[in-house]
Motif scaffolding. Structure first.
Motif, short mmCIF file in Angstrom:
data_model
loop_
_atom_site.label_atom_id
_atom_site.label_comp_id
_atom_site.label_asym_id
_atom_site.label_seq_id
_atom_site.Cartn_x
_atom_site.Cartn_y
_atom_site.Cartn_z
N LYS A 1 0.85 -1.18 0.00
CA LYS A 1 0.00 0.00 0.00
C LYS A 1 0.89 1.24 0.00
CE LYS A 1 0.05 0.67 4.95
NZ LYS A 1 -0.63 1.30 6.08
N ASP B 1 0.42 5.13 1.50
CA ASP B 1 -0.46 6.03 2.24
C ASP B 1 -0.38 7.47 1.74
OD1 ASP B 1 -1.61 4.42 4.67
OD2 ASP B 1 0.46 3.79 4.44
N VAL C 1 -3.37 0.36 -4.71
CA VAL C 1 -2.45 0.56 -3.58
C VAL C 1 -2.48 1.96 -2.98
CG1 VAL C 1 -0.88 -1.21 -4.47
CG2 VAL C 1 -0.49 1.20 -5.06
N LYS D 1 -3.65 5.44 -1.31
CA LYS D 1 -4.68 6.00 -0.43
C LYS D 1 -4.83 7.51 -0.60
CE LYS D 1 -5.17 4.81 3.78
NZ LYS D 1 -4.92 4.57 5.22
#
Length: 321
Positions: free
Chosen positions: A110, A112, A133, A135
Motif C-alpha cells: 500500500k 499512504d 495501492v 490511499k
C-alpha cells in the motif's frame, strides 16, 4: 519503524545534511519569478511542517510514503522528514514522468501518501496498480489543467492540491479536488495586504509571518481562493486580467503549450499577449481569435498571438513568463 528504501543516491546527500550538527538545511527556491536562490531553512520548521502533514493524513508508524520527487527540492526533502516524524517507511524512486514505475522493486502493498507534480498526473491516472495501492495523493509544484483535475475526480484515492513554497517548508494549505478553496493546516491563519496578496501567519514557525505575491480571494482567516501571481496581473484599460485564470478558461481550445502575458501599450497601458508553442505554424490565428471571443470578456481577448518553437520553463517546470 522509520525505514528508507530505494537507491541511496536519491536521498543520501539530504540525509547527511539532516543529520549534521547544524540547525538548518540549505534549499533552493523554485525560480517562479526569477533565478532560483539558495536559502536556509530551520530544521525545527521542517519538523513543524511535517507534524502538521502527518496529522492531516493520519500517518503512523504503519504508513508507507512513496516519493518520485527529487530531494534537491523541498517537496522531496519533506517526504523524508515526514517519514522521520511518523516513524514510518519511505520509498524513493528515480524521478520521472511515470510515478510508481519501479513499485515492483519495493516490498510494499500500500501507499499512504504519494506526492507528484502535474506533469506526472496523466501517467498515474492510467496506471491500474495505483487504484489498488494508493490511499492519498498530494499534488503541487504548478497549476493543473481542468482535464487533469477532472481525471482525478474519478479515482478512488483521496486527491488534494497543495499551496505553499520553499520558504514555508512545503504546504501551508490544501485544496480537495473539485473544490476551489484552499484550507489552512492547523496553527496557520491568513489575511491579505493592500495589494490583495496573501499573508501567512503562524506561531509554530520561526518565520511567523510571510507576505506572498499571490493574489487571492480571502474567504476567511482559514481559507482562500487563489487568483494568480501579483507579478503577472495585467492592467489593460484600467481593468485587471489574471493570466492564470484566463489560461484555465481557454485551455480546451488550445492543444499545444501556451501562456498569457502582458506588454506595455500606449493606448491600453498594457495589452494581453497569447504565446503558443507552434513551431510548424499550424494554428490559425483568425479561427482561434473567433473562438476566444466566445469565451473571454472583451478586455481579456489577446491583442496579439505569438508563435514560438519552444516555451521556456524553469528548472521546476514552471513557465518563464
Amino acid at each position: 519503524m522509520f525505514r528508507i528504501e530505494g537507491d541511496s543516491s536519491l536521498y543520501n546527500r539530504f540525509l547527511k545534511e539532516w543529520n549534521n550538527s547544524k540547525s538548518y538545511i540549505k534549499a533552493h527556491t523554485s525560480g517562479s519569478t526569477g533565478k532560483p536562490k539558495e536559502i536556509s531553512l530551520a530544521k525545527e520548521d521542517l519538523l513543524a511542517s511535517a507534524r502538521k502533514t502527518t496529522r492531516y493524513f493520519n500517518l503512523t508508524e504503519d504508513s508507507v510514503l512513496y516519493s518520485p520527487l527529487s530531494t534537491d527540492y523541498i517537496a522531496g526533502k519533506m517526504m523524508l522528514v515526514r517519514a522521520i516524524v511518523a516513524n514510518c517507511t519511505v520509498c524513493f524512486e528515480q524521478p520521472s514522468s511515470e510515478p510508481l514505475k519501479h513499485l515492483d522493486s519495493f516490498k510494499v502493498e500500500k501507499i499512504d501518501l504519494l506526492p507528484i507534480v502535474p506533469a506526472q498526473i496523466n501517467s498515474l491516472t492510467k496506471n491500474p496498480v495505483a487504484e489498488k495501492v494508493l490511499k492519498s495523493l498530494l499534488i503541487g509544484g504548478s497549476p493543473m489543467t481542468m482535464e487533469q483535475e477532472n481525471a482525478l475526480t474519478t479515482k478512488p484515492w483521496k486527491s488534494v492540491v497543495s499551496y505553499g513554497m520553499t520558504e514555508t517548508c512545503s504546504h501551508v494549505a490544501l485544496r480537495k479536488i473539485g473544490d476551489n478553496a484552499y484550507h489552512a493546516l492547523e496553527g496557520i491563519t491568513f489575511s491579505t495586504d493592500q495589494r490583495g496578496c496573501l499573508v501567512i501567519e503562524s506561531k509554530d514557525f520561526s518565520w511567523n509571518t510571510i507576505i506572498t505575491n499571490d493574489n487571492v480571494n480571502l474567504l476567511s482567516d482559514k481559507s482562500f481562493e487563489w487568483l494568480g501571481r501579483y507579478d503577472n496581473v495585467i492592467i489593460t484599460g484600467a481593468l485587471k486580467v489574471h493570466p492564470e485564470l484566463m489560461e484555465r478558461k481557454i485551455e480546451k481550445l488550445i492543444a499545444v503549450p501556451f501562456y498569457i502575458s502582458g506588454e506595455e501599450d500606449q493606448k491600453w497601458g498594457e495589452r494581453v499577449i497569447l504565446t503558443v508553442e507552434d513551431p510548424e505554424g499550424q494554428i490559425n490565428d483568425n479561427q482561434l481569435n473567433d473562438q476566444l471571443k466566445l469565451i473571454l470578456q472583451p478586455h481579456e481577448c489577446p491583442k496579439e498571438i505569438r508563435h514560438v518553437s519552444k516555451i521556456a520553463l524553469t528548472a521546476s517546470g514552471k513557465i518563464k513568463r
